[in-house]
Write a protein that holds these residues in place. Structure first.
Motif, PDB file in Angstrom:
ATOM      1  N   UNK A 204     -48.436 -19.367  65.459  1.00  0.00           N
ATOM      2  CA  UNK A 204     -48.701 -18.069  64.853  1.00  0.00           C
ATOM      3  C   UNK A 204     -47.622 -17.770  63.820  1.00  0.00           C
ATOM      4  N   UNK A 205     -48.048 -17.362  62.641  1.00  0.00           N
ATOM      5  CA  UNK A 205     -47.110 -17.012  61.570  1.00  0.00           C
ATOM      6  C   UNK A 205     -47.088 -15.489  61.448  1.00  0.00           C
ATOM      7  N   UNK A 206     -45.905 -14.895  61.653  1.00  0.00           N
ATOM      8  CA  UNK A 206     -45.761 -13.440  61.707  1.00  0.00           C
ATOM      9  C   UNK A 206     -45.038 -12.925  60.467  1.00  0.00           C
ATOM     10  N   UNK A 207     -45.516 -11.809  59.940  1.00  0.00           N
ATOM     11  CA  UNK A 207     -44.831 -11.139  58.828  1.00  0.00           C
ATOM     12  C   UNK A 207     -43.857 -10.121  59.416  1.00  0.00           C
ATOM     13  N   UNK A 208     -42.565 -10.341  59.199  1.00  0.00           N
ATOM     14  CA  UNK A 208     -41.529  -9.539  59.840  1.00  0.00           C
ATOM     15  C   UNK A 208     -41.054  -8.353  58.991  1.00  0.00           C
TER      16      UNK A 208
ATOM     17  N   UNK B 267     -47.988 -15.317  75.165  1.00  0.00           N
ATOM     18  CA  UNK B 267     -48.412 -16.342  74.203  1.00  0.00           C
ATOM     19  C   UNK B 267     -47.439 -17.507  74.221  1.00  0.00           C
ATOM     20  N   UNK B 268     -46.151 -17.217  74.205  1.00  0.00           N
ATOM     21  CA  UNK B 268     -45.137 -18.283  74.198  1.00  0.00           C
ATOM     22  C   UNK B 268     -45.096 -19.014  75.528  1.00  0.00           C
ATOM     23  N   UNK B 269     -45.324 -18.308  76.620  1.00  0.00           N
ATOM     24  CA  UNK B 269     -45.348 -18.959  77.929  1.00  0.00           C
ATOM     25  C   UNK B 269     -46.502 -19.944  78.051  1.00  0.00           C
ATOM     26  N   UNK B 270     -47.567 -19.697  77.299  1.00  0.00           N
ATOM     27  CA  UNK B 270     -48.720 -20.595  77.342  1.00  0.00           C
ATOM     28  C   UNK B 270     -48.533 -21.806  76.425  1.00  0.00           C
ATOM     29  N   UNK B 271     -47.399 -21.889  75.756  1.00  0.00           N
ATOM     30  CA  UNK B 271     -47.117 -23.063  74.944  1.00  0.00           C
ATOM     31  C   UNK B 271     -47.364 -22.899  73.460  1.00  0.00           C
ATOM     32  N   UNK B 272     -47.910 -21.740  73.047  1.00  0.00           N
ATOM     33  CA  UNK B 272     -48.076 -21.490  71.618  1.00  0.00           C
ATOM     34  C   UNK B 272     -46.721 -21.107  71.026  1.00  0.00           C
ATOM     35  N   UNK B 273     -46.570 -21.352  69.747  1.00  0.00           N
ATOM     36  CA  UNK B 273     -45.304 -21.072  69.075  1.00  0.00           C
ATOM     37  C   UNK B 273     -45.489 -19.975  68.029  1.00  0.00           C
ATOM     38  N   UNK B 274     -44.385 -19.356  67.650  1.00  0.00           N
ATOM     39  CA  UNK B 274     -44.411 -18.369  66.575  1.00  0.00           C
ATOM     40  C   UNK B 274     -43.289 -18.670  65.585  1.00  0.00           C
ATOM     41  N   UNK B 275     -43.506 -18.266  64.346  1.00  0.00           N
ATOM     42  CA  UNK B 275     -42.444 -18.329  63.344  1.00  0.00           C
ATOM     43  C   UNK B 275     -42.586 -17.109  62.452  1.00  0.00           C
ATOM     44  N   UNK B 276     -41.487 -16.703  61.815  1.00  0.00           N
ATOM     45  CA  UNK B 276     -41.496 -15.478  61.031  1.00  0.00           C
ATOM     46  C   UNK B 276     -41.129 -15.697  59.579  1.00  0.00           C
TER      47      UNK B 276
ATOM     48  N   UNK C 156     -52.047 -20.446  62.391  1.00  0.00           N
ATOM     49  CA  UNK C 156     -52.805 -19.196  62.444  1.00  0.00           C
ATOM     50  C   UNK C 156     -51.927 -18.047  61.949  1.00  0.00           C
ATOM     51  N   UNK C 157     -52.057 -17.666  60.681  1.00  0.00           N
ATOM     52  CA  UNK C 157     -51.317 -16.502  60.200  1.00  0.00           C
ATOM     53  C   UNK C 157     -51.847 -15.223  60.844  1.00  0.00           C
ATOM     54  N   UNK C 158     -50.938 -14.325  61.159  1.00  0.00           N
ATOM     55  CA  UNK C 158     -51.313 -13.020  61.697  1.00  0.00           C
ATOM     56  C   UNK C 158     -51.329 -12.050  60.521  1.00  0.00           C
ATOM     57  N   UNK C 159     -52.515 -11.797  60.002  1.00  0.00           N
ATOM     58  CA  UNK C 159     -52.674 -10.872  58.901  1.00  0.00           C
ATOM     59  C   UNK C 159     -52.839 -11.550  57.555  1.00  0.00           C
ATOM     60  N   UNK C 160     -53.452 -10.824  56.646  1.00  0.00           N
ATOM     61  CA  UNK C 160     -53.691 -11.342  55.303  1.00  0.00           C
ATOM     62  C   UNK C 160     -52.380 -11.561  54.546  1.00  0.00           C
ATOM     63  N   UNK C 161     -51.348 -10.771  54.856  1.00  0.00           N
ATOM     64  CA  UNK C 161     -50.073 -10.942  54.139  1.00  0.00           C
ATOM     65  C   UNK C 161     -49.406 -12.252  54.539  1.00  0.00           C
ATOM     66  N   UNK C 162     -49.432 -12.590  55.820  1.00  0.00           N
ATOM     67  CA  UNK C 162     -48.873 -13.868  56.256  1.00  0.00           C
ATOM     68  C   UNK C 162     -49.677 -15.030  55.679  1.00  0.00           C
ATOM     69  N   UNK C 163     -50.997 -14.862  55.606  1.00  0.00           N
ATOM     70  CA  UNK C 163     -51.855 -15.900  55.029  1.00  0.00           C
ATOM     71  C   UNK C 163     -51.530 -16.113  53.552  1.00  0.00           C
ATOM     72  N   UNK C 164     -51.420 -15.026  52.795  1.00  0.00           N
ATOM     73  CA  UNK C 164     -51.128 -15.156  51.372  1.00  0.00           C
ATOM     74  C   UNK C 164     -49.740 -15.770  51.154  1.00  0.00           C
ATOM     75  N   UNK C 165     -48.823 -15.501  52.072  1.00  0.00           N
ATOM     76  CA  UNK C 165     -47.477 -16.060  51.925  1.00  0.00           C
ATOM     77  C   UNK C 165     -47.475 -17.565  52.121  1.00  0.00           C
TER      78      UNK C 165
END
Length: 402
Positions: free
Chosen positions: A59-63, A210-219, A267-276
């Motif tokens: 998951x890609x998060x916009x911080x 989400x992280x406990x299930x093995x998925x990762x996140x980055x910001x 998987x970007x979270x939001x259109x802003x993360x996707x556009x980035x």
């Protein structure tokens, strides 16, 4: 058809006023979640997301963090002027300019501007005073020099006299609770005038699961600008100008993205993360062609230029990583990227997003991502009493084959 030829009139639907969410739910992850994949649509809830996401997803998060960028001034005549702080003079980095002390110059939108004769404006809230002088005007925007207490940075001055800039369609004044609820739980960098709204559904507990299930996140960070509020007025997209938005992508996010290309879906979270993340590709493409400097500058129509040599996503990403490692600084710059039908996605395999306004560039992006299926998705959401726009429900949309 080239995206310049598209008519925004072809990307619309009937959105009744009572379908617009004007208040958030009591719990962030209690909102509903429409899941569209391989032609099927499922009705779920956001708290179920850890059970729905692919186990190897990133998951890609916009911080970004929304600042209190809406300021009300009253003239001596009694006329009320609304000021929306947009971007620093000269394209300075947003977070740097927000730390100015004493004075700071910003381009702003002014409501009721015809009533302003250019005199100094002053507002005072609980003993804190902010003064505004107009320096210049351009294309309906005003360059304003703000003067305030030298002992505090500009972002704190805004926090004392400004309010959260809720979207106009909410048709209400911001409340104290909006300071927290119109920001994400992982907001870290001041600079937006609108929230990355898909991220508002995430609670700390949901992220932990989400992280406990093995998925990762980055910001990463895209500071959301005025363009998110502005409708498309041109008959064709060729006549619509995307606003410039500032972007910062740390080295670790680039490395996480490189690693993910061989592991599973992005998987970007939001259109802003996707556009980035898609803008990263176009900056890398320009680097490989010798057309880019150290500062990212992605234009509105860059992806649709037939003369552009298009490398593989991994090649473009490597060029960006090499530049970041050579300079020792994060990737930073601006993007005006317009994603519309005809766009070919390089990194994003699925998208978490809310339901967007008719005839908006955000709806164009969704149409580019899922194709004509967007109409069936939105019809399902309308028939199923989903809540729309910023404080509304969410969706998890998979691209074909993802």
């Amino acid at each position: 058809m080239h995206p310049k030829e598209l008519s925004i009139q072809d990307f619309t639907y009937d959105l009744a006023e009572d379908r617009i969410a004007r208040q958030p739910l009591a719990e962030r992850d209690a909102s509903r979640l429409l899941v569209a994949r391989d032609g099927t649509i499922d009705d779920r809830h956001f708290h179920e997301l850890p059970d729905i996401l692919p186990k190897n997803a990133l998951l890609v998060l916009n911080e970004t963090r929304v600042v209190r960028a809406r300021i009300l001034f009253r003239r001596a005549t009694g006329a009320l002027l609304e000021c929306m702080v947009l971007e620093p003079e000269g394209g300075r980095p947003m977070e740097q300019a927000l730390l100015d002390r004493g004075t700071s110059r910003w381009w702003c939108m002014m409501g009721n501007a015809k009533r302003w004769k250019g005199e100094e404006l002053t507002t005072e809230v609980d003993g804190s005073t902010l003064r505004a002088c107009r320096v210049e005007q351009r294309n309906g925007e005003h360059l304003i020099e703000f003067a305030f207490d030298q002992d505090v940075p500009f972002v704190e001055a805004l926090g004392r006299v400004g309010t959260v800039p809720l979207p106009p369609y909410m048709r209400r004044e911001a409340m104290p609770s909006d300071v927290a609820r119109y920001n994400t739980v992982f907001a870290a960098h001041d600079g937006s005038i609108a929230a990355p709204t898909a991220s508002l559904h995430f609670s700390e507990g949901l992220l932990d699961r989400i992280r406990q299930r093995g998925m990762r996140t980055t910001g990463l960070t895209l500071h959301v600008g005025a363009g998110t509020f502005l409708p498309v007025k041109a008959d064709r997209m060729d006549g619509h100008a995307m606003h410039t938005e500032q972007v910062v992508v740390p080295h670790e996010a680039l490395i996480a993205l490189r690693k993910q290309l061989s592991l599973g879906p992005v998987i970007p979270v939001g259109t802003t993360a996707l556009r980035t993340i898609e803008s990263i590709y176009w900056h890398g493409t320009a680097l490989l062609a010798g057309r880019a400097g150290p500062v990212m500058q992605v234009g509105q129509w860059d992806p649709y230029d037939a003369s552009v040599d298009e490398p593989e996503a991994s090649e473009a990403l490597e060029a960006v990583i090499e530049q970041v490692e050579r300079t020792g600084r994060p990737l930073a710059g601006t993007t005006r990227l317009l994603i519309a039908p005809g766009y070919r996605f390089r990194f994003a395999d699925a998208l978490i997003t809310n339901f967007h306004q008719p005839q908006s560039t955000l709806l164009l992006l969704v149409a580019a991502f899922v194709g004509p299926e967007w109409r069936r998705i939105y019809a399902h959401a309308l028939a199923g009493d989903y809540r729309f726009l910023s404080y509304g429900d969410g969706s998890l949309l998979f691209r074909g084959g993802s």
